[in-house]
Motif scaffolding. Sequence first.
Motif, PDB file in Angstrom:
ATOM      1  N   VAL A 129       0.832  -1.202   0.000  1.00 34.49           N
ATOM      2  CA  VAL A 129       0.000   0.000   0.000  1.00 34.49           C
ATOM      3  C   VAL A 129       0.869   1.255   0.000  1.00 34.49           C
ATOM      4  CG1 VAL A 129      -1.747   1.319   1.279  1.00 34.49           C
ATOM      5  CG2 VAL A 129      -1.968  -1.163   1.058  1.00 34.49           C
ATOM      6  N   ASP A 130       1.937   1.274   0.784  1.00 30.64           N
ATOM      7  CA  ASP A 130       2.824   2.440   0.795  1.00 30.64           C
ATOM      8  C   ASP A 130       3.459   2.668  -0.574  1.00 30.64           C
ATOM      9  OD1 ASP A 130       2.310   3.127   3.430  1.00 30.64           O
ATOM     10  OD2 ASP A 130       4.057   2.034   4.210  1.00 30.64           O
ATOM     11  N   LEU A 131       3.868   1.599  -1.243  1.00 25.32           N
ATOM     12  CA  LEU A 131       4.438   1.746  -2.584  1.00 25.32           C
ATOM     13  C   LEU A 131       3.402   2.302  -3.556  1.00 25.32           C
ATOM     14  CD1 LEU A 131       6.578  -1.514  -2.826  1.00 25.32           C
ATOM     15  CD2 LEU A 131       7.404   0.832  -2.478  1.00 25.32           C
ATOM     16  N   MET A 132       2.148   1.885  -3.407  1.00 25.61           N
ATOM     17  CA  MET A 132       1.082   2.430  -4.249  1.00 25.61           C
ATOM     18  C   MET A 132       0.825   3.900  -3.910  1.00 25.61           C
ATOM     19  SD  MET A 132       0.153   0.116  -6.417  1.00 25.61           S
ATOM     20  CE  MET A 132      -1.373   0.825  -7.022  1.00 25.61           C
ATOM     21  N   ARG A 133       0.841   4.236  -2.627  1.00 24.43           N
ATOM     22  CA  ARG A 133       0.618   5.626  -2.205  1.00 24.43           C
ATOM     23  C   ARG A 133       1.715   6.540  -2.730  1.00 24.43           C
ATOM     24  NH1 ARG A 133       0.651   7.480   3.279  1.00 24.43           N
ATOM     25  NH2 ARG A 133       2.345   6.074   3.694  1.00 24.43           N
ATOM     26  N   LEU A 134       2.926   6.034  -2.748  1.00 28.25           N
ATOM     27  CA  LEU A 134       4.089   6.846  -3.114  1.00 28.25           C
ATOM     28  C   LEU A 134       4.599   6.524  -4.515  1.00 28.25           C
ATOM     29  CD1 LEU A 134       5.854   6.512   0.348  1.00 28.25           C
ATOM     30  CD2 LEU A 134       4.736   8.561  -0.570  1.00 28.25           C
ATOM     31  N   ARG A 135       3.737   5.980  -5.355  1.00 26.73           N
ATOM     32  CA  ARG A 135       4.192   5.547  -6.675  1.00 26.73           C
ATOM     33  C   ARG A 135       4.666   6.698  -7.553  1.00 26.73           C
ATOM     34  NH1 ARG A 135      -1.388   5.580  -7.208  1.00 26.73           N
ATOM     35  NH2 ARG A 135      -2.137   6.370  -9.204  1.00 26.73           N
ATOM     36  N   GLY A 136       4.163   7.913  -7.320  1.00 28.95           N
ATOM     37  CA  GLY A 136       4.651   9.068  -8.066  1.00 28.95           C
ATOM     38  C   GLY A 136       6.103   9.374  -7.724  1.00 28.95           C
ATOM     39  N   ARG A 137       6.490   9.113  -6.518  1.00 30.80           N
ATOM     40  CA  ARG A 137       7.862   9.381  -6.052  1.00 30.80           C
ATOM     41  C   ARG A 137       8.788   8.193  -6.276  1.00 30.80           C
ATOM     42  NH1 ARG A 137       9.264  11.392   0.090  1.00 30.80           N
ATOM     43  NH2 ARG A 137      11.512  11.209  -0.071  1.00 30.80           N
ATOM     44  N   LEU A 168      -5.417   4.316   4.904  1.00 27.10           N
ATOM     45  CA  LEU A 168      -4.394   5.263   4.466  1.00 27.10           C
ATOM     46  C   LEU A 168      -4.885   6.201   3.364  1.00 27.10           C
ATOM     47  CD1 LEU A 168      -1.414   2.767   4.595  1.00 27.10           C
ATOM     48  CD2 LEU A 168      -1.842   4.670   6.153  1.00 27.10           C
ATOM     49  N   GLY A 169      -6.175   6.107   3.036  1.00 27.21           N
ATOM     50  CA  GLY A 169      -6.780   7.064   2.106  1.00 27.21           C
ATOM     51  C   GLY A 169      -6.484   6.853   0.632  1.00 27.21           C
TER      52      GLY A 169
END
Length: 184
Positions: A129-137, A168-169
């Motif tokens: 999930v964190d990798l998906m949340r931060l996929r732009g970065r 996590l939204g």
Amino acid sequence: MDGSVARSVQPGNTLYRLRDEGDLIELSRGVFRKADAPAPTRPDLLAVSVRAPLAVVCCVSAAEVHDLTDEIPGEIQIAVPRGQRPPRIDYPPTEAFRFSAPTFHLGLAAVEAAPGENVRIYDAERTVVDLMRLRGRLGEPLALSALRRYLQRRGARPGQVIAFARELGVLGRVRAAVDAVIAE
């Protein structure tokens, strides 16, 4: 220091003399380990966890530990709660992320970095999930590849991934990606 990692508590000259004589190994500034202690399997994670005990290994570093990527990060990636000052660690190279304090504890787990010595890390579901949340970065290909690898493994819990995404939204993005990977 009975085999475990220790912070510098003795006068500096004594520690550096012991290091120079081969009795201690310096993992990071101020972090030493007895030379005859069992070898750590993840010495960089161990050094960072001693220097930043409240931080949690996250993102690409966690994905590598959970075998969700073949990418080896150039820096140990850690999370600290937003509002807390991130540690400044030059060696091993470290990148700090600030995660929301109310959800900081979600998916908290541990991995053994040396015999009997654990390091705080996010579990595989939170990592995806964190990798998906931060996929732009961090990169969309990395995030989708990690999700695919996770969903293909025995014991995958897509419901837990969705639950973390909701907390996590990022439910919409993650649900769409999970559906697409499952449909492949």
